[in-house]
Motif scaffolding. Structure first.
Motif, PDB file in Angstrom:
ATOM      1  N   UNK A  44       6.228  -4.445 -76.280  1.00 21.96           N
ATOM      2  CA  UNK A  44       4.944  -5.570 -77.050  1.00 21.96           C
ATOM      3  C   UNK A  44       5.793  -7.180 -77.869  1.00 21.96           C
ATOM      4  N   UNK A  45       8.260  -6.426 -77.301  1.00 22.86           N
ATOM      5  CA  UNK A  45       9.268  -7.869 -77.883  1.00 22.86           C
ATOM      6  C   UNK A  45       9.042  -8.367 -76.491  1.00 22.86           C
ATOM      7  N   UNK A  46       8.758  -9.858 -77.337  1.00 21.48           N
ATOM      8  CA  UNK A  46       8.050 -10.900 -76.476  1.00 21.48           C
ATOM      9  C   UNK A  46       9.728 -11.612 -76.202  1.00 21.48           C
ATOM     10  N   UNK A  47      10.846 -10.854 -76.133  1.00 26.98           N
ATOM     11  CA  UNK A  47      12.421 -11.500 -75.946  1.00 26.98           C
ATOM     12  C   UNK A  47      12.317 -10.475 -74.998  1.00 26.98           C
ATOM     13  N   UNK A  48      12.048  -9.629 -74.717  1.00 30.14           N
ATOM     14  CA  UNK A  48      12.187  -8.082 -73.809  1.00 30.14           C
ATOM     15  C   UNK A  48      12.148  -8.574 -72.343  1.00 30.14           C
ATOM     16  N   UNK A  49      11.170  -9.245 -72.082  1.00 30.08           N
ATOM     17  CA  UNK A  49      10.968  -9.104 -70.536  1.00 30.08           C
ATOM     18  C   UNK A  49      12.042  -9.606 -69.726  1.00 30.08           C
ATOM     19  N   UNK A  50      13.187 -10.811 -69.873  1.00 32.84           N
ATOM     20  CA  UNK A  50      14.622 -11.250 -68.799  1.00 32.84           C
ATOM     21  C   UNK A  50      15.301  -9.563 -69.335  1.00 32.84           C
ATOM     22  N   UNK A  51      15.168  -8.892 -70.121  1.00 32.51           N
ATOM     23  CA  UNK A  51      16.284  -8.089 -70.871  1.00 32.51           C
ATOM     24  C   UNK A  51      15.570  -7.015 -69.382  1.00 32.51           C
ATOM     25  N   UNK A 102      22.584  -3.065 -89.999  1.00 37.39           N
ATOM     26  CA  UNK A 102      21.634  -3.309 -91.463  1.00 37.39           C
ATOM     27  C   UNK A 102      20.626  -3.189 -90.417  1.00 37.39           C
ATOM     28  N   UNK A 103      20.219  -3.491 -89.730  1.00 39.83           N
ATOM     29  CA  UNK A 103      18.953  -3.139 -89.023  1.00 39.83           C
ATOM     30  C   UNK A 103      19.432  -2.796 -87.098  1.00 39.83           C
ATOM     31  N   UNK A 104      17.859  -3.066 -86.614  1.00 44.50           N
ATOM     32  CA  UNK A 104      18.215  -2.528 -85.053  1.00 44.50           C
ATOM     33  C   UNK A 104      17.444  -4.221 -84.350  1.00 44.50           C
ATOM     34  N   UNK A 105      17.746  -3.902 -83.105  1.00 48.24           N
ATOM     35  CA  UNK A 105      16.484  -5.360 -83.465  1.00 48.24           C
ATOM     36  C   UNK A 105      16.566  -4.890 -80.849  1.00 48.24           C
ATOM     37  N   UNK A 106      15.557  -5.356 -80.206  1.00 46.02           N
ATOM     38  CA  UNK A 106      15.753  -5.605 -78.995  1.00 46.02           C
ATOM     39  C   UNK A 106      15.481  -7.104 -79.000  1.00 46.02           C
ATOM     40  N   UNK A 107      16.314  -6.654 -77.198  1.00 46.55           N
ATOM     41  CA  UNK A 107      16.369  -6.068 -76.328  1.00 46.55           C
ATOM     42  C   UNK A 107      18.162  -6.067 -77.012  1.00 46.55           C
ATOM     43  N   UNK A 108      18.354  -4.677 -77.362  1.00 48.22           N
ATOM     44  CA  UNK A 108      19.699  -4.039 -77.725  1.00 48.22           C
ATOM     45  C   UNK A 108      20.553  -3.611 -76.206  1.00 48.22           C
ATOM     46  N   UNK A 109      21.933  -3.727 -75.930  1.00 46.36           N
ATOM     47  CA  UNK A 109      22.663  -3.340 -75.026  1.00 46.36           C
ATOM     48  C   UNK A 109      23.479  -2.667 -75.590  1.00 46.36           C
ATOM     49  N   UNK A 110      23.606  -1.662 -75.733  1.00 51.16           N
ATOM     50  CA  UNK A 110      24.868  -0.639 -76.304  1.00 51.16           C
ATOM     51  C   UNK A 110      25.709  -0.313 -74.883  1.00 51.16           C
ATOM     52  N   UNK A 111      26.597  -0.680 -75.102  1.00 53.23           N
ATOM     53  CA  UNK A 111      27.974  -0.257 -73.645  1.00 53.23           C
ATOM     54  C   UNK A 111      28.674   0.528 -74.384  1.00 53.23           C
ATOM     55  N   UNK A 112      28.481   1.541 -73.535  1.00 52.18           N
ATOM     56  CA  UNK A 112      29.634   2.614 -73.673  1.00 52.18           C
ATOM     57  C   UNK A 112      29.955   3.423 -74.981  1.00 52.18           C
ATOM     58  N   UNK A 113      28.763   3.889 -75.313  1.00 49.72           N
ATOM     59  CA  UNK A 113      28.390   3.355 -76.461  1.00 49.72           C
ATOM     60  C   UNK A 113      29.151   3.135 -77.967  1.00 49.72           C
ATOM     61  N   UNK A 114      30.468   2.323 -77.834  1.00 48.60           N
ATOM     62  CA  UNK A 114      31.009   1.935 -78.276  1.00 48.60           C
ATOM     63  C   UNK A 114      30.669   0.704 -78.957  1.00 48.60           C
ATOM     64  N   UNK A 115      29.710  -0.993 -78.115  1.00 47.11           N
ATOM     65  CA  UNK A 115      29.720  -2.175 -78.501  1.00 47.11           C
ATOM     66  C   UNK A 115      28.675  -2.129 -79.070  1.00 47.11           C
ATOM     67  N   UNK A 116      27.363  -3.368 -79.740  1.00 48.00           N
ATOM     68  CA  UNK A 116      26.422  -3.048 -78.677  1.00 48.00           C
ATOM     69  C   UNK A 116      26.706  -4.702 -78.717  1.00 48.00           C
ATOM     70  N   UNK A 117      25.283  -5.513 -77.739  1.00 51.37           N
ATOM     71  CA  UNK A 117      25.089  -6.603 -77.343  1.00 51.37           C
ATOM     72  C   UNK A 117      23.084  -7.432 -76.479  1.00 51.37           C
ATOM     73  N   UNK A 118      23.452  -8.563 -77.101  1.00 52.73           N
ATOM     74  CA  UNK A 118      22.026  -8.589 -76.545  1.00 52.73           C
ATOM     75  C   UNK A 118      21.008  -8.802 -75.550  1.00 52.73           C
ATOM     76  N   UNK A 119      20.751  -7.449 -75.025  1.00 50.81           N
ATOM     77  CA  UNK A 119      20.529  -7.120 -73.904  1.00 50.81           C
ATOM     78  C   UNK A 119      20.418  -8.050 -72.282  1.00 50.81           C
ATOM     79  N   UNK A 120      19.655  -9.289 -72.397  1.00 54.19           N
ATOM     80  CA  UNK A 120      19.064 -10.103 -71.658  1.00 54.19           C
ATOM     81  C   UNK A 120      20.447 -10.978 -71.381  1.00 54.19           C
ATOM     82  N   UNK A 121      22.093 -10.921 -71.975  1.00 54.16           N
ATOM     83  CA  UNK A 121      22.986 -11.739 -71.634  1.00 54.16           C
ATOM     84  C   UNK A 121      23.344 -11.262 -70.597  1.00 54.16           C
ATOM     85  N   UNK A 122      23.196 -11.470 -69.496  1.00 53.51           N
ATOM     86  CA  UNK A 122      23.774 -10.978 -68.476  1.00 53.51           C
ATOM     87  C   UNK A 122      25.320 -11.331 -68.737  1.00 53.51           C
TER      88      UNK A 122
END
Length: 255
Positions: A44-51, A102-122
């Motif tokens: 249901x997230x419009x930003x998620x298909x590219x991710x 303070x919040x969650x978001x999608x698409x969120x990519x968690x890397x190695x359980x250590x940090x997070x980045x925009x999951x659509x950003x290669x």
């Protein structure tokens, strides 16, 4: 979907099928993948298909353990994600607390359980994986997968000399085979999207204490699903997830 996207998905499908055949053909040597990517996404997230499309490439890469957690907090927009689970949402909120966010978001990519980045950003995902590998924050414990008559044997190695010396949970993350969903409502109404490695269950199988140890899973559990990933993940005293220091993928056997 554009013809270019269909071509990319076909290429990914062929690569993943080839990988599945290799993964189930026999025992796997002890290995340390480049890293683990956990994508938090929603139909249901419009930003998620590219991710989701980029994630399909990660799922086909044998050097990356890629897991997609479909969350349920966007369901109110008009479409209930058919792959969402409240446990997936809870895992994302646990990461939020672990990262002091303070919040969650999608698409969120968690890397190695250590940090997070925009999951659509290669660039962001690839950059984080490479940077962690160079900094010694990648997979530090080798995991070997072998097969018995009716089970799967998981051999977790020793901690590297002079490296980590910590306890970790042995977490088994089951995921579904790839499936194409046509979305009938909400922000992605009318789109048909293929989802890979959608998490269907998470279980803690045991503890690892820095020394080589063996664990076993019944093959019947993996056969019921698309496969599973085994994660060695530190967990703090409050139960919040920490660094992932070892990982492997077990695919559903091919006939």
């Amino acid at each position: 979907m554009a013809s270019g996207s269909l071509t990319r998905l076909a290429t990914v499908a062929l690569a993943l099928l080839a990988f599945c055949g290799l993964a189930s053909a026999g025992d796997q040597p002890a290995g340390k993948p480049l890293g683990v990517v956990e994508l938090f996404t929603s139909q249901g997230c419009v930003s998620c298909p590219p991710a989701d499309e980029f994630f399909a490439e990660l799922a086909a890469n044998p050097d990356v353990v890629a897991l997609a957690y479909h969350v349920d907090y966007w369901d109110y927009l008009g479409w209930q994600d058919t792959l969402s689970r409240k446990e997936n949402t809870e895992r994302q909120f646990d990461y939020m607390r672990a990262f002091n966010s303070r919040s969650v978001y999608t698409p969120q990519a968690v890397i190695n359980g250590r940090t997070h980045v925009n999951g659509a950003s290669r660039d962001a995902v690839d950059g984080a994986l490479d940077a962690m590998a160079k900094a010694g924050e990648g997979m530090q414990v080798g995991i070997r997968i072998s097969h018995s008559d009716d089970g799967v044997v998981i051999d977790a190695g020793d901690a590297e000399r002079g490296g980590i010396n910590a306890n970790a949970h042995v977490i088994v993350v089951y995921f579904a085979p790839p499936q194409t969903i046509t979305i009938g409502k909400g922000e992605n109404d009318g789109r048909s999207l293929t989802y890979w490695n959608a998490v269907s269950d998470i279980q803690t199988a045991g503890m690892w204490h820095g020394k080589a140890q063996r664990y076993e899973l019944p093959m019947s559990e993996i056969t019921k699903k698309g496969g599973c990933a085994v994660l060695l993940q530190a967990v703090d005293r409050n139960g919040l997830p920490g660094p992932i220091i070892g990982a492997a993928v077990i695919r559903k056997p091919t006939l």
